[in-house]
Design a protein around this motif. Structure first.
Motif, PDB file in Angstrom:
ATOM      1  N   ASN A 167       0.844  -1.190   0.000  1.00  0.00           N
ATOM      2  CA  ASN A 167       0.000   0.000   0.000  1.00  0.00           C
ATOM      3  C   ASN A 167       0.883   1.246   0.000  1.00  0.00           C
ATOM      4  N   ASN A 191       5.667  -0.384   1.778  1.00  0.00           N
ATOM      5  CA  ASN A 191       4.923   0.822   2.120  1.00  0.00           C
ATOM      6  C   ASN A 191       5.918   1.968   2.247  1.00  0.00           C
ATOM      7  N   ASN A 215      10.621  -0.288   3.171  1.00  0.00           N
ATOM      8  CA  ASN A 215      10.025   0.884   3.789  1.00  0.00           C
ATOM      9  C   ASN A 215      11.115   1.930   3.978  1.00  0.00           C
TER      10      ASN A 215
END
Length: 337
Positions: A167, A191, A215
């Protein structure tokens, strides 16, 4: 569909269209799987408000956007939550600590069975007490440990997992994640999460799979991770982590690939020596032109003192005429004074 009040499980994959709001009337649903569709917009709030018996919720591989709905925190019975591969943004809500079923270190399978296989009175009136007709087995596919896996119920209800990977989530990993002591699988990879990995993550002693890769996490890897004895998979690659990789326990079994992409990490897993382990080299004093000047000055002073001292004292000591003259001079000076 909204009139199917006793519906327990719904699996609708590889379709398109909208998620009908009439499903909020199906309050007995324990499993809702609508993955791999073209569903878009925000996650409907009625899922958390009305379907509070949900044990498994999969909304993966859709086009849901916006925040992770705070209403999902009302799903106290949830054990598998898969929101992966959508367009969700902003932070992970701190209210995830309300997932009381995952907060328990052990799952009461008997209680879950009784809740899932609870039969209404009209079922008994129609079919009698032969409950074997309703002991159905579900064959469903869920993303588990980063791989699509087949599960048969009730095997599924002995597992707990949260997958928010793929996402656009931002912000820090909430420390409230430490309340989910019974969690087996946690995937937050791919993410834009930042900040440090919370030390409370070490409370997840049941954790078998942890993926925080890709990340923008920074800081040190908490030593509490090495205390999770049952950890089978750990992926912290492609972040901005720094410092020494904790050692001990299962941390020593993970290869370099699970930590690569963090230039400032060091430790035996990466075969990279940490700065604090290196013997400090003795700093070299830079050459100075002033040192040559002072060295010559001191030599000249020494030579001048030697020459002047012995040039005066030598004749007085070794030449008698000079010694007598010097004494007479001192006597005259004394008399004058």
């Amino acid at each position: 569909m909204g009139s199917l009040n006793n519906l327990k499980a719904m699996v609708l994959r590889n379709n398109s269209g909208e998620l009908p709001s009439a499903l909020k009337n199906c309050t007995n649903l324990f499993l809702l799987d609508v993955a791999q569709n073209l569903l878009s917009g925000p996650i409907p709030s009625w899922i958390g408000d009305k379907l509070q018996q949900l044990t498994v919720l999969s909304l993966s591989e859709n086009h849901f956007s916006g925040n992770i709905s705070m209403h999902l925190c009302y799903l106290e019975q949830i054990e598998v939550l898969d929101l992966s591969r959508n367009n969700l943004s902003n932070g992970i809500p701190t209210c995830i600590k309300n997932f009381s079923a995952i907060s328990q270190r052990s799952i009461n399978i008997t209680e879950i069975r009784s809740r899932i296989y609870a039969y209404p009175s009209d079922y008994i009136e129609t079919y009698g007490n032969d409950f074997s007709l309703g002991m159905y087995i579900l064959n469903i596919t869920l993303m588990w440990k980063g791989v699509d896996s087949w599960f048969k119920h009730p095997e599924l209800i002995s597992l707990t997992g949260i997958d928010l990977s793929g996402n656009h989530l931002t912000g820090e990993i909430p420390k409230e994640i430490g309340y989910l002591a019974g969690l087996h699988s946690l995937n937050l990879s791919r993410n834009n999460l930042n900040g440090e990995i919370p030390s409370d993550i070490g409370n997840l002693t049941s954790l078998d799979f942890l993926d925080l890769s890709r990340n923008e996490l920074c800081g040190r890897i908490p030593t509490s991770l090495s205390q999770i004895d049952g950890m089978g998979v750990l992926d912290l690659s492609n972040n901005n982590l720094s410092g020494r990789i904790p050692s001990g326990g299962h941390m020593d079994t993970f290869g370099a690939s699970f930590f690569e992409g963090n230039p400032n990490l060091c430790g035996q897993q990466l075969n990279k020596t940490c700065p604090e382990d290196m013997t400090p080299a003795k700093p070299q004093q830079p050459a100075s032109h002033d040192s040559d000047f002072y060295e010559g000055l001191y030599m000249c002073l020494g030579f001048g003192f030697f020459t002047g001292f012995w040039g005066l004292l030598g004749p007085l000591l070794f030449w008698r005429a000079w010694g007598i003259a010097y004494i007479r001079f001192l006597n005259k000076v004394t008399d004058y004074i």
